[in-house]
Enzyme design. Structure first.
Site, PDB file in Angstrom:
ATOM      1  CG  ASP A   1     -43.215 151.503  26.085  1.00  0.00           C
ATOM      2  OD1 ASP A   1     -44.191 151.572  24.540  1.00  0.00           O
ATOM      3  OD2 ASP A   1     -42.485 150.561  26.001  1.00  0.00           O
TER       4      ASP A   1
ATOM      5  CG  HIS B   1     -46.514 145.609  25.536  1.00  0.00           C
ATOM      6  ND1 HIS B   1     -45.209 144.940  24.883  1.00  0.00           N
ATOM      7  CD2 HIS B   1     -46.873 146.321  24.883  1.00  0.00           C
ATOM      8  CE1 HIS B   1     -44.487 145.864  24.160  1.00  0.00           C
ATOM      9  NE2 HIS B   1     -46.046 146.424  23.672  1.00  0.00           N
TER      10      HIS B   1
END
Length: 330
Positions: free
Chosen positions: A245, A173
């Site tokens: 993702d 992330h």
């Protein structure tokens, strides 16, 4: 697959939902106040899309559960073996989690959760107790049990993060993780749960990791034809849907700007890309993609699966099993 910014749709979001290439919406905690409100939001999403659309959420349990108030608090999957006294009890708890997850989300007309996590727990900062275990065979056993529960509620299972995020420390992330192990090492550990569950046809979808496995390809797995076409499709024989993702994650930045990320992911083999937490970037992707994109059959099979008559009884029993095992500790 887009996101929404609040508990109600804006006019701009309704316009995006009606766009020909919008195929799904992922919901976050910011979209949830209570079951009645989010059910109304989902109804509005489906109406505004004017076509079949997938509604998803990250609802793994533990620290990754977007809807909490008025929902059963599911444990982190890694906590199951800590409380279970036997392997049979662990499997029963994993199945109960799948039953409760599926039933409660289906009550709101959510199509699926991005679950289960199939990573083998190792040194990852972002995985940890999201993984069932540090043993590949135990991951297979418990993930299979959870999928049995999802199956009981007619909910697709989406395995993540292919080919495995557990053996690399940085969080994709906020960083770009690079795993320097050989393919043989990855195949012998992280790939084991994916290989087994694909062979047994237990997964409707897979989400690849934003991780570079440098001895296999220079691109992160979600942007890699080597991983998605040669290994996942051809070698492992996966026939389900591939979801990228979130393209906003730092691990995706190596692929280029936002539009380029979407193109590269789709060209590599993703069937649907997630464009979240960047409304302007999502607009740019919608403007850039061809309107002639057709919906893969692997995605069409996930739409609007309904609960059967036995669901309520199975749910009540499963919820009680979770409460008996975890009480208020989850």
């Amino acid at each position: 697959m887009l996101d929404c910014q609040a508990e109600e749709l804006s006019a701009e979001e309704r316009e995006k939902l009606a766009h020909p290439v919008t195929g799904g919406v992922i919901l976050f905690s910011r979209n949830y106040a209570d079951p009645k409100q989010v059910a109304a939001l989902i109804k509005d999403i489906r109406s505004s899309a004017k076509k079949p659309i997938l509604i998803a959420v990250d609802h793994e349990g533990g620290r990754v559960q977007r809807f909490r108030e008025h929902f059963t608090q599911l444990p982190a999957m890694g906590a199951i073996t800590e409380v279970a006294k036997t392997s049979q009890e662990a499997e029963q708890l994993a199945k109960a989690c799948g039953l409760v997850m599926g039933y409660e989300l289906k009550q709101l007309d959510v199509d699926f959760s991005f679950a289960p996590v199939l990573d083998v727990n190792g040194i990852s900062e972002v995985i940890g107790d999201r993984a069932f275990s540090d043993c590949p065979q135990q991951v297979i056993t418990l993930a299979s049990a959870l999928i049995d529960g999802l199956d009981g509620m007619s909910m697709p299972a989406i395995g993540k993060h292919f080919p495995g995020h557990g053996s690399i420390a940085p969080d994709s992330h906020i960083a770009l993780p690079v795993d320097e192990r050989s393919f043989g090492d990855i195949q012998a550990l992280d790939l084991v749960p994916f290989t087994s569950l694909i062979r047994d046809n237990r997964l409707s979808g897979i989400m690849p990791a934003h991780v570079i496995y440098s001895q296999v390809d220079s691109q992160p797995a979600g942007f890699s034809r080597v991983w998605l076409q040669e290994i996942l499709r051809e070698t492992l024989g996966f026939k389900g849907a591939i979801f990228s993702d979130d393209l906003s994650m730092h691990g995706a930045s190596v692929a280029g700007d936002y539009v380029t990320r979407a193109h590269v992911a789709l060209d590599a083999g993703c069937d649907m890309v997630l464009a979240c937490n960047n409304p302007k970037g999502a607009e740019q992707i919608l403007d850039a993609l061809s309107h002639d994109i057709s919906t893969p059959k692997s995605l069409m099979t996930m739409y609007a699966k309904k609960l059967d008559g036995a669901a309520s009884g199975l749910y009540k029993e499963a919820k009680q099993r979770i409460l008996n095992a975890f009480g208020d500790t989850v």
